[in-house]
Design a protein around this motif. Structure first.
Motif, PDB file in Angstrom:
ATOM      1  N   MET A   1       5.461  -7.833  -4.713  1.00  0.00           N
ATOM      2  CA  MET A   1       4.664  -7.905  -3.393  1.00  0.00           C
ATOM      3  C   MET A   1       3.512  -8.087  -3.378  1.00  0.00           C
ATOM      4  N   SER A   2       3.139  -8.991  -4.068  1.00  0.00           N
ATOM      5  CA  SER A   2       1.935  -9.674  -3.992  1.00  0.00           C
ATOM      6  C   SER A   2       1.384 -10.059  -2.657  1.00  0.00           C
ATOM      7  N   ASN A   3       2.388 -10.670  -2.127  1.00  0.00           N
ATOM      8  CA  ASN A   3       1.981 -11.200  -0.672  1.00  0.00           C
ATOM      9  C   ASN A   3       2.086 -10.411   0.495  1.00  0.00           C
ATOM     10  N   ILE A   4       2.537  -9.146   0.389  1.00  0.00           N
ATOM     11  CA  ILE A   4       2.622  -8.413   1.605  1.00  0.00           C
ATOM     12  C   ILE A   4       1.402  -8.195   2.488  1.00  0.00           C
ATOM     13  N   ARG A   5       1.353  -8.306   3.747  1.00  0.00           N
ATOM     14  CA  ARG A   5       0.456  -8.126   4.484  1.00  0.00           C
ATOM     15  C   ARG A   5       0.263  -6.858   5.350  1.00  0.00           C
ATOM     16  N   PHE A   6       1.448  -6.270   5.423  1.00  0.00           N
ATOM     17  CA  PHE A   6       1.643  -5.056   6.469  1.00  0.00           C
ATOM     18  C   PHE A   6       2.336  -3.896   5.574  1.00  0.00           C
ATOM     19  N   LEU A   7       1.375  -2.681   5.344  1.00  0.00           N
ATOM     20  CA  LEU A   7       2.017  -1.694   4.410  1.00  0.00           C
ATOM     21  C   LEU A   7       1.965  -0.376   5.201  1.00  0.00           C
ATOM     22  N   LYS A   8       3.017   0.356   5.642  1.00  0.00           N
ATOM     23  CA  LYS A   8       2.875   1.267   6.467  1.00  0.00           C
ATOM     24  C   LYS A   8       3.747   2.754   5.732  1.00  0.00           C
ATOM     25  N   PHE A   9       3.357   3.880   5.358  1.00  0.00           N
ATOM     26  CA  PHE A   9       3.864   4.864   5.002  1.00  0.00           C
ATOM     27  C   PHE A   9       3.405   6.031   5.980  1.00  0.00           C
ATOM     28  N   LEU A  31      -2.272  -2.978  -5.339  1.00  0.00           N
ATOM     29  CA  LEU A  31      -1.837  -3.447  -4.098  1.00  0.00           C
ATOM     30  C   LEU A  31      -2.414  -4.924  -3.630  1.00  0.00           C
ATOM     31  N   SER A  32      -1.580  -5.352  -2.634  1.00  0.00           N
ATOM     32  CA  SER A  32      -1.538  -6.835  -2.522  1.00  0.00           C
ATOM     33  C   SER A  32      -3.156  -7.157  -2.079  1.00  0.00           C
ATOM     34  N   ASP A  33      -3.532  -8.135  -2.228  1.00  0.00           N
ATOM     35  CA  ASP A  33      -4.902  -8.640  -1.771  1.00  0.00           C
ATOM     36  C   ASP A  33      -4.921  -9.321  -0.523  1.00  0.00           C
ATOM     37  N   LYS A  34      -3.839  -9.394  -0.354  1.00  0.00           N
ATOM     38  CA  LYS A  34      -3.551 -10.274   1.377  1.00  0.00           C
ATOM     39  C   LYS A  34      -3.539  -9.025   2.287  1.00  0.00           C
ATOM     40  N   LEU A  35      -3.390  -7.841   1.980  1.00  0.00           N
ATOM     41  CA  LEU A  35      -3.213  -6.867   3.019  1.00  0.00           C
ATOM     42  C   LEU A  35      -4.114  -7.012   4.231  1.00  0.00           C
ATOM     43  N   ARG A  36      -3.538  -6.964   5.448  1.00  0.00           N
ATOM     44  CA  ARG A  36      -4.137  -6.860   6.726  1.00  0.00           C
ATOM     45  C   ARG A  36      -4.042  -5.648   7.233  1.00  0.00           C
ATOM     46  N   TYR A  37      -3.077  -4.995   6.929  1.00  0.00           N
ATOM     47  CA  TYR A  37      -2.703  -3.479   7.722  1.00  0.00           C
ATOM     48  C   TYR A  37      -2.260  -2.530   6.670  1.00  0.00           C
ATOM     49  N   LEU A  38      -3.135  -1.389   6.415  1.00  0.00           N
ATOM     50  CA  LEU A  38      -2.775  -0.344   5.359  1.00  0.00           C
ATOM     51  C   LEU A  38      -2.807   0.778   6.036  1.00  0.00           C
ATOM     52  N   HIS A  39      -1.450   1.418   6.198  1.00  0.00           N
ATOM     53  CA  HIS A  39      -1.372   2.757   6.764  1.00  0.00           C
ATOM     54  C   HIS A  39      -0.664   3.605   5.938  1.00  0.00           C
ATOM     55  N   TRP A  40      -1.368   4.450   5.331  1.00  0.00           N
ATOM     56  CA  TRP A  40      -0.574   5.394   4.385  1.00  0.00           C
ATOM     57  C   TRP A  40      -0.812   6.925   4.776  1.00  0.00           C
ATOM     58  N   HIS A  41      -0.077   7.537   5.444  1.00  0.00           N
ATOM     59  CA  HIS A  41      -0.382   9.056   5.671  1.00  0.00           C
ATOM     60  C   HIS A  41      -0.230   9.902   4.377  1.00  0.00           C
ATOM     61  N   CYS A  44      -1.503  10.162  -1.966  1.00  0.00           N
ATOM     62  CA  CYS A  44      -1.638  11.238  -3.077  1.00  0.00           C
ATOM     63  C   CYS A  44      -2.887  11.146  -3.929  1.00  0.00           C
ATOM     64  N   LEU A  45      -3.314   9.736  -4.301  1.00  0.00           N
ATOM     65  CA  LEU A  45      -4.308   9.654  -5.224  1.00  0.00           C
ATOM     66  C   LEU A  45      -5.640   9.731  -4.601  1.00  0.00           C
ATOM     67  N   GLU A  46      -6.619   9.830  -5.616  1.00  0.00           N
ATOM     68  CA  GLU A  46      -8.111  10.025  -5.412  1.00  0.00           C
ATOM     69  C   GLU A  46      -8.845   8.859  -4.885  1.00  0.00           C
ATOM     70  N   SER A  47      -8.381   7.757  -4.961  1.00  0.00           N
ATOM     71  CA  SER A  47      -8.929   6.486  -4.562  1.00  0.00           C
ATOM     72  C   SER A  47      -7.899   5.341  -4.639  1.00  0.00           C
ATOM     73  N   LEU A  48      -8.215   4.265  -4.075  1.00  0.00           N
ATOM     74  CA  LEU A  48      -7.225   3.197  -4.004  1.00  0.00           C
ATOM     75  C   LEU A  48      -7.570   2.474  -5.524  1.00  0.00           C
ATOM     76  N   PRO A  49      -6.571   1.689  -5.883  1.00  0.00           N
ATOM     77  CA  PRO A  49      -6.829   1.037  -7.260  1.00  0.00           C
ATOM     78  C   PRO A  49      -8.163   0.364  -7.399  1.00  0.00           C
ATOM     79  N   SER A  50      -8.629   0.207  -8.577  1.00  0.00           N
ATOM     80  CA  SER A  50      -9.971  -0.149  -9.023  1.00  0.00           C
ATOM     81  C   SER A  50     -10.003  -1.835  -8.544  1.00  0.00           C
ATOM     82  N   THR A  51      -8.548  -2.331  -8.638  1.00  0.00           N
ATOM     83  CA  THR A  51      -8.341  -3.954  -8.323  1.00  0.00           C
ATOM     84  C   THR A  51      -8.300  -4.232  -6.956  1.00  0.00           C
ATOM     85  N   PHE A  52      -8.434  -3.172  -5.969  1.00  0.00           N
ATOM     86  CA  PHE A  52      -7.899  -3.539  -4.702  1.00  0.00           C
ATOM     87  C   PHE A  52      -9.057  -4.445  -4.162  1.00  0.00           C
ATOM     88  N   SER A  53      -8.704  -5.248  -3.330  1.00  0.00           N
ATOM     89  CA  SER A  53      -9.429  -6.250  -2.481  1.00  0.00           C
ATOM     90  C   SER A  53      -9.194  -5.883  -1.007  1.00  0.00           C
TER      91      SER A  53
END
Length: 131
Positions: A1-9, A31-41, A44-53
């Protein structure tokens, strides 16, 4: 899922801060570095991954999450227009949004722990901002 651009939970119906997706104890690796839209209702974690761009991110919505912070440091947020972290009761700080030149909305309603830790840059911008 490295190219995912839209992620919604999203969890319709009962609005709750209870986490509905269970992740490994050591957290989310990436998480994908190519994300344009991130909606995660209810993230449960305290932060996004340290590698997140967030370089390509346009909209970030993580209401009712367990977030304490999004990430460390300053990210290139030139594309970011809308942030909704409403009802993240554990959120204690928001990052430096000085690189978010296109930011239009920063929504932090009911982020009671965060009120004292809004980055001064956020207060100087002319966009819709509410707590």
């Amino acid at each position: 899922m490295s190219n995912i651009r839209f992620l919604k939970f999203y969890f319709g119906g009962e609005w709750s801060s209870r986490c509905k997706i269970y992740l490994p104890m050591n957290g989310l690796e990436t998480l994908s570095d190519k994300l344009r839209y991130l909606h995660w209702h209810g993230y449960c974690l305290e932060s996004l991954p340290s590698t997140f761009s967030a370089k390509f991110l346009v909209e970030l919505a993580m209401p009712y999450s367990n977030l304490q912070k999004l990430w460390d440091g300053v990210q290139n947020l030139v594309n970011l227009k809308d942030i909704n972290l409403g009802f993240c009761e554990n959120l204690v700080e928001v990052p430096d949004f000085s690189m978010a030149s296109n930011l239009k909305v920063l929504a932090l309603p009911q982020c009671k722990s965060c009120v004292k830790f809004i980055h001064p840059y956020c207060l100087s911008l002319s966009f819709r901002f509410w707590i």
